[in-house]
Design an enzyme around this catalytic site. Structure first.
Site, PDB file in Angstrom:
ATOM      1  CG  HIS A  38      -2.030   1.130   1.518  1.00 44.77           C
ATOM      2  ND1 HIS A  38      -3.285   0.698   1.654  1.00 44.77           N
ATOM      3  CD2 HIS A  38      -2.205   2.455   0.714  1.00 44.77           C
ATOM      4  CE1 HIS A  38      -3.971   1.819   1.377  1.00 44.77           C
ATOM      5  NE2 HIS A  38      -3.426   2.742   1.177  1.00 44.77           N
ATOM      6  CG  HIS A  89      -1.541   6.272  -2.398  1.00 44.85           C
ATOM      7  ND1 HIS A  89      -2.759   6.200  -2.824  1.00 44.85           N
ATOM      8  CD2 HIS A  89      -1.793   5.779  -1.037  1.00 44.85           C
ATOM      9  CE1 HIS A  89      -3.810   5.634  -2.205  1.00 44.85           C
ATOM     10  NE2 HIS A  89      -3.158   5.528  -0.968  1.00 44.85           N
ATOM     11  CG  ASP A 125      -1.014  10.526  -5.861  1.00 40.50           C
ATOM     12  OD1 ASP A 125      -1.072   9.297  -5.407  1.00 40.50           O
ATOM     13  OD2 ASP A 125      -2.157  10.983  -5.660  1.00 40.50           O
ATOM     14  N   GLY A 135      -9.866   8.085  -2.017  1.00 41.12           N
ATOM     15  CA  GLY A 135     -10.600   9.276  -1.686  1.00 41.12           C
ATOM     16  C   GLY A 135     -11.746   9.290  -0.717  1.00 41.12           C
ATOM     17  CG  HIS A 174      -8.054   3.487   0.401  1.00 38.27           C
ATOM     18  ND1 HIS A 174      -7.615   3.259  -0.792  1.00 38.27           N
ATOM     19  CD2 HIS A 174      -7.055   4.118   1.082  1.00 38.27           C
ATOM     20  CE1 HIS A 174      -6.331   3.497  -0.937  1.00 38.27           C
ATOM     21  NE2 HIS A 174      -5.993   4.149   0.328  1.00 38.27           N
ATOM     22  CD  GLU A 185      -7.033   6.341   5.506  1.00 37.52           C
ATOM     23  OE1 GLU A 185      -7.660   5.850   4.203  1.00 37.52           O
ATOM     24  OE2 GLU A 185      -5.969   6.594   5.405  1.00 37.52           O
TER      25      GLU A 185
HETATM   26 ZN   LIG Z   1      -3.987   4.806   0.967  1.00 39.62          ZN
END
Ligand SMILES: [Zn+2]
Length: 372
Positions: free
Chosen positions: A25, A27, A29, A186, A213, A216
């Site tokens: 996991h 990202h 970006d 998102g 996701h 969280e």
């Molecule tokens: Zn994440």
């Protein structure tokens, strides 16, 4: 703030950076080098909050530590802005793999949302190909430095836009050239996987794996929807599954633990939790338990037999690396080499690769830890 390249050692001397590791996991970006952002921004005349790489790194750290999710998310406006061209995407992906390899990662799944990289005219397919070119170049670079790494793309759809079916189709279209899985990212609260049913039905019909996701920024209902509407094989963080666990502590030695239905399912089915200790602190995901690493339910979940893995989420924003996350956990919970190996073997078993490849990764990990 830099991605730590120095060696991180366990008590007893084992060098964590040198151990073979798996990143599930992480990202794209959220893992750029500040110096690269400065150079790519100059090439497209983009204004940055800081123009010096060191100061920009500090800006990312400060924004991410501010306690405000709005300020934290602003950092992604900056990183995605320089990832709108073939050159930008390829370079960022290439360096991403180089940085993972330098940290001892032997296999990484790199997630990103192609739909956020179309502002300068790229198509979804061209964006995926640009990232794949970068990944393959990074793998070659690592090989030339004597390091062996593999990597796959996880294509994320944004939960709040209306493109999830299109993104699921994109992922499946590229399943034989680098894309290994699907994810949704998102805003979690208010955007449950049940809203994206067409995408998840399409993936299921095409036997394509998904991580979601969940757990969280929202709780048990979101996790339930990830499992049953999203058919998630893994949970992105999933840390709030601990809200479904009741711990009755009698005294220092004895505690009674009761699992709710969703926690019991996640444990019994060994659904992988992609836990990200530093990120979980910064985003408030563990606010119900406290605001320090010692408050993180990681150890509770591990001790209860959940399939825990350790991840970075966003290395730039959290100023971290996989080795550093393992080091922090070890310092906080007293984990030794055996524990760290369990986390890596859990991750190897949970990758979206075919079984034979997963077994090969397990062998690489076991061999590397045996030498430590
Ligand atoms: Zn994440």
């Amino acid at each position: 703030m830099t991605t730590p390249a120095g060696d991180l050692c366990l008590r007893g001397g084992a060098n964590i950076s040198a151990l073979p590791k798996i990143s599930l996991h992480d990202h794209l970006d959220g893992g750029l080098r500040p110096s690269t952002i400065v150079e790519l921004a100059a090439a497209i005349d983009l204004e940055l909050p800081e123009t010096d790489a060191g100061a920009l790194g500090t800006w990312f750290a400060d924004q991410s530590d501010s306690g405000s999710l709005v300020e934290y998310l602003k950092t992604f406006d900056v990183t995605t802005a320089v990832m709108q061209t073939t050159e930008g995407l390829t370079r960022v992906a290439r360096e991403f793999v180089q940085d993972l390899a330098a940290d001892g990662v032997v296999y990484g799944e790199i997630r990103w949302a192609p739909e956020q990289h179309l502002a300068r005219g790229l198509s979804l397919d061209a964006a995926v190909e640009a990232v794949q070119d970068g990944i393959e170049a990074g793998i070659d670079d690592a090989r030339h430095e004597g390091r062996s790494i593999r990597a796959g793309q996880i294509v994320s759809a944004m939960r709040h836009t209306d493109r999830s079916l299109e993104i699921a189709q994109l992922a499946v279209r590229h399943r034989n050239d680098g894309v290994v899985g699907f994810d949704i990212a998102g805003p979690e609260a208010g955007f449950p996987p049940s809203n994206l049913r067409a995408a998840f039905d399409y993936l299921a019909q095409n036997l394509f794996p998904a991580t979601v996701h969940a757990g969280e920024a929202d709780g048990i209902d979101s996790i339930r929807s990830a499992l049953f509407d999203g058919r998630a094989l893994r949970l992105g963080h999933g840390v709030r599954i601990a809200e479904d666990i009741e711990v009755d502590r009698e005294d220092a030695e004895n505690a009674y633990v009761t699992l709710g239905g969703v926690a019991q399912w996640v444990k019994d089915r060994q659904i992988t939790l992609e836990l990200s200790p530093s990120s979980n602190l910064q985003t408030g995901a563990i606010a119900a338990w406290g605001d320090e690493l010692i408050d993180h339910p990681f150890d509770l979940l591990y001790q209860l037999g959940f399939q825990v893995t350790v991840n970075t989420d966003n290395r730039l924003m959290s100023g971290t690396s996989l080795s550093r996350e393992l080091s922090l956990l070890s310092d906080t919970f007293g984990y030794d080499l055996t524990d760290l190996e369990v986390f890596q073997l859990n991750a190897a078993a949970a990758t979206f690769l075919p079984l034979e490849d997963r077994e090969e990764l397990s062998d690489i990990i076991s061999a590397g830890f045996a030498q430590a």
